[in-house]
Write an enzyme that holds these catalytic residues in place. Structure first.
Site, PDB file in Angstrom:
ATOM      1  N   LYS A 121       0.841  -1.219   0.000  1.00 54.52           N
ATOM      2  CA  LYS A 121       0.000   0.000   0.000  1.00 54.52           C
ATOM      3  C   LYS A 121       0.870   1.262   0.000  1.00 54.52           C
ATOM      4  CE  LYS A 121      -2.042  -1.056   3.906  1.00 54.52           C
ATOM      5  NZ  LYS A 121      -1.398  -2.353   4.228  1.00 54.52           N
ATOM      6  N   ARG A 165     -10.001   1.297   7.753  1.00 54.33           N
ATOM      7  CA  ARG A 165      -9.660  -0.103   8.030  1.00 54.33           C
ATOM      8  C   ARG A 165     -10.787  -0.827   8.735  1.00 54.33           C
ATOM      9  NH1 ARG A 165      -3.799   0.554   8.151  1.00 54.33           N
ATOM     10  NH2 ARG A 165      -2.761  -1.255   8.916  1.00 54.33           N
ATOM     11  N   ARG A 224      11.561  -5.902   5.013  1.00 56.14           N
ATOM     12  CA  ARG A 224      11.319  -4.460   4.841  1.00 56.14           C
ATOM     13  C   ARG A 224      12.200  -3.588   5.737  1.00 56.14           C
ATOM     14  NH1 ARG A 224       5.503  -2.051   5.586  1.00 56.14           N
ATOM     15  NH2 ARG A 224       5.596  -3.140   7.561  1.00 56.14           N
ATOM     16  N   ARG A 256      10.774  -1.866  11.387  1.00 52.52           N
ATOM     17  CA  ARG A 256       9.675  -1.523  12.292  1.00 52.52           C
ATOM     18  C   ARG A 256       9.541  -2.545  13.420  1.00 52.52           C
ATOM     19  NH1 ARG A 256       4.614  -0.035   8.522  1.00 52.52           N
ATOM     20  NH2 ARG A 256       3.549  -1.363  10.006  1.00 52.52           N
ATOM     21  N   ARG A 268      -1.422  -8.884  13.085  1.00 55.48           N
ATOM     22  CA  ARG A 268      -1.873  -7.862  12.126  1.00 55.48           C
ATOM     23  C   ARG A 268      -2.651  -8.515  10.979  1.00 55.48           C
ATOM     24  NH1 ARG A 268       3.676  -5.514  10.807  1.00 55.48           N
ATOM     25  NH2 ARG A 268       2.619  -4.242   9.237  1.00 55.48           N
TER      26      ARG A 268
HETATM   27  P1  AP5 Z   1       4.827  -1.635   1.905  1.00 53.86           P
HETATM   28  O1  AP5 Z   1       4.554  -0.731   0.751  1.00 53.86           O
HETATM   29  O2  AP5 Z   1       5.557  -1.078   3.088  1.00 53.86           O
HETATM   30  O3  AP5 Z   1       3.479  -2.378   2.368  1.00 53.86           O
HETATM   31  P2  AP5 Z   1       2.222  -1.842   3.155  1.00 53.86           P
HETATM   32  O4  AP5 Z   1       1.028  -2.487   2.575  1.00 53.86           O
HETATM   33  O5  AP5 Z   1       2.236  -0.347   3.227  1.00 53.86           O
HETATM   34  O6  AP5 Z   1       2.536  -2.520   4.567  1.00 53.86           O
HETATM   35  P3  AP5 Z   1       2.364  -1.990   6.032  1.00 53.86           P
HETATM   36  O7  AP5 Z   1       3.020  -3.059   6.904  1.00 53.86           O
HETATM   37  O8  AP5 Z   1       2.902  -0.606   6.192  1.00 53.86           O
HETATM   38  O9  AP5 Z   1       0.869  -2.027   6.246  1.00 53.86           O
HETATM   39  P4  AP5 Z   1       0.139  -2.037   7.559  1.00 53.86           P
HETATM   40  O10 AP5 Z   1      -1.214  -1.822   7.072  1.00 53.86           O
HETATM   41  O11 AP5 Z   1       0.328  -3.215   8.430  1.00 53.86           O
HETATM   42  O12 AP5 Z   1       0.863  -0.897   8.415  1.00 53.86           O
HETATM   43  P5  AP5 Z   1       0.470   0.603   8.734  1.00 53.86           P
HETATM   44  O13 AP5 Z   1       1.722   1.381   8.810  1.00 53.86           O
HETATM   45  O14 AP5 Z   1      -0.621   1.085   7.867  1.00 53.86           O
HETATM   46  O15 AP5 Z   1       5.625  -2.914   1.334  1.00 53.86           O
HETATM   47  C1  AP5 Z   1       6.103  -3.940   2.195  1.00 53.86           C
HETATM   48  C2  AP5 Z   1       7.500  -4.396   1.730  1.00 53.86           C
HETATM   49  O16 AP5 Z   1       7.415  -5.030   0.455  1.00 53.86           O
HETATM   50  C3  AP5 Z   1       8.513  -3.242   1.545  1.00 53.86           C
HETATM   51  O17 AP5 Z   1       9.760  -3.705   1.935  1.00 53.86           O
HETATM   52  C4  AP5 Z   1       8.492  -2.942   0.029  1.00 53.86           C
HETATM   53  O18 AP5 Z   1       9.708  -2.419  -0.429  1.00 53.86           O
HETATM   54  C5  AP5 Z   1       8.196  -4.331  -0.551  1.00 53.86           C
HETATM   55  N1  AP5 Z   1       7.366  -4.311  -1.759  1.00 53.86           N
HETATM   56  C6  AP5 Z   1       6.273  -3.509  -1.971  1.00 53.86           C
HETATM   57  N2  AP5 Z   1       5.700  -3.811  -3.153  1.00 53.86           N
HETATM   58  C7  AP5 Z   1       6.444  -4.841  -3.690  1.00 53.86           C
HETATM   59  C8  AP5 Z   1       6.335  -5.603  -4.908  1.00 53.86           C
HETATM   60  N3  AP5 Z   1       5.350  -5.380  -5.795  1.00 53.86           N
HETATM   61  N4  AP5 Z   1       7.241  -6.568  -5.121  1.00 53.86           N
HETATM   62  C9  AP5 Z   1       8.220  -6.838  -4.236  1.00 53.86           C
HETATM   63  N5  AP5 Z   1       8.391  -6.128  -3.065  1.00 53.86           N
HETATM   64  C10 AP5 Z   1       7.495  -5.143  -2.800  1.00 53.86           C
HETATM   65  O19 AP5 Z   1      -0.146   0.436  10.197  1.00 53.86           O
HETATM   66  C11 AP5 Z   1       0.666   0.119  11.319  1.00 53.86           C
HETATM   67  C12 AP5 Z   1      -0.181   0.098  12.565  1.00 53.86           C
HETATM   68  O20 AP5 Z   1      -0.777   1.405  12.786  1.00 53.86           O
HETATM   69  C13 AP5 Z   1      -1.381  -0.861  12.538  1.00 53.86           C
HETATM   70  O21 AP5 Z   1      -1.023  -2.168  12.916  1.00 53.86           O
HETATM   71  C14 AP5 Z   1      -2.309  -0.187  13.560  1.00 53.86           C
HETATM   72  O22 AP5 Z   1      -1.896  -0.431  14.878  1.00 53.86           O
HETATM   73  C15 AP5 Z   1      -2.108   1.296  13.271  1.00 53.86           C
HETATM   74  N6  AP5 Z   1      -3.041   1.823  12.262  1.00 53.86           N
HETATM   75  C16 AP5 Z   1      -2.727   2.319  11.028  1.00 53.86           C
HETATM   76  N7  AP5 Z   1      -3.838   2.696  10.370  1.00 53.86           N
HETATM   77  C17 AP5 Z   1      -4.881   2.432  11.187  1.00 53.86           C
HETATM   78  C18 AP5 Z   1      -6.285   2.577  11.046  1.00 53.86           C
HETATM   79  N8  AP5 Z   1      -6.842   3.064   9.943  1.00 53.86           N
HETATM   80  N9  AP5 Z   1      -7.083   2.183  12.096  1.00 53.86           N
HETATM   81  C19 AP5 Z   1      -6.531   1.699  13.235  1.00 53.86           C
HETATM   82  N10 AP5 Z   1      -5.208   1.522  13.410  1.00 53.86           N
HETATM   83  C20 AP5 Z   1      -4.383   1.883  12.397  1.00 53.86           C
END
Ligand code: AP5
Length: 213
Positions: free
Chosen positions: A9, A84, A123, A156, A167
């Site tokens: 994402k 979410r 990552r 992270r 998660r």
């Molecule tokens: P990356 O682009 O970082 O993936 P992502 O989907 O953004 O993953 P996240 O782990 O950041 O998502 P998340 O939803 O768990 O975390 P968030 O920060 O939102 O890609 C991942 C890896 O793969 C990278 O190394 C990248 O280089 C590689 N890659 C990408 N695309 C690729 C491809 N096509 N091919 C090969 N490699 C690739 O949330 C964290 C925490 O915050 C949550 O657990 C929760 O506690 C809180 N939170 C956030 N939003 C909310 C909400 N709306 N409501 C409640 N709590 C929330």
């Protein structure tokens, strides 16, 4: 931008926002900044994030509605990681509707569980601008340094195996229902995330153009 943890994402939202000259608004990045700065929100959110649980709806909804009210979002933005839960999706529709705006499209990046685990375990992120890298699939040009701003790269806290499992469990229980919410509104675009970064971006842009109003 909807998808499981590690679906890409952040990576795709960053590319899309650049292509469209719109701000990239990532709920996770905003929360991590708040934790780093030890703001009231950061102190409240930290323990949920460390356990891999969702931060309570009321906190996150307030944070996002305040963020999208800033002038740089006047022409729109790319939301990443929000909404979410159904409550968040409904609050977002209401908040935008009050301003005569609405969600144009919801993109769902679909990916196998095996690939998700591979991506999260390799990552690294920039501490300064939060750009994601991957040891194998998207390495930085200089080891340990961000290509964009030269910032230090780090892993992270919630990318540990046990927290990743939590998660993923929460994603399937609480976030998957909102995929149907956008499908019913005919706003959903599904993209095959099991491809390289450039291929995913290409499929995403083609689908968005195809579905543009
Ligand atoms: P990356 O682009 O970082 O993936 P992502 O989907 O953004 O993953 P996240 O782990 O950041 O998502 P998340 O939803 O768990 O975390 P968030 O920060 O939102 O890609 C991942 C890896 O793969 C990278 O190394 C990248 O280089 C590689 N890659 C990408 N695309 C690729 C491809 N096509 N091919 C090969 N490699 C690739 O949330 C964290 C925490 O915050 C949550 O657990 C929760 O506690 C809180 N939170 C956030 N939003 C909310 C909400 N709306 N409501 C409640 N709590 C929330």
């Amino acid at each position: 931008m909807l998808g499981a943890p590690g679906a890409g994402k952040g990576t795709q939202a960053d590319i899309l926002a650049g292509e469209m000259s719109l701000p990239h608004i990532a709920s996770g990045n905003l929360l991590r900044e708040a934790v780093e700065k030890k703001t009231e929100l950061g102190l409240l959110a930290q323990s949920y994030m460390e356990r891999g649980e969702l931060v309570p709806d009321e906190l996150i909804i307030k944070m996002i509605l305040q963020r999208i009210a800033l002038p740089d979002c006047a022409s729109g933005g790319v939301l990443d990681g929000f909404p979410r839960t159904l409550a968040q999706a409904e609050a977002l529709d209401k908040g935008l509707g009050d301003k005569g705006k609405s969600i144009d499209k919801a993109v769902y990046l679909k990916l196998s569980r095996k690939e998700l685990l591979k991506r999260l375990s390799g990552r690294w992120l920039c501490r300064n601008c939060q750009t994601p890298y991957h040891l194998i699939t998207a390495p930085p040009r200089v080891a340990g340094k961000c290509d964009k701003c030269g910032g230090e790269l780090y892993q992270r806290e919630d990318d540990k195996e046990e927290t990743i499992k939590e998660r993923l469990k929460i994603f399937f229980a609480q976030t998957v229902p909102i995929i149907d919410y956008y499908r019913r509104q005919d706003k959903l675009i599904e993209v095959n995330g099991n491809q390289g970064i450039a291929e995913v971006a290409r499929e995403l842009m083609t689908s968005l153009r195809g579905k543009a109003k």
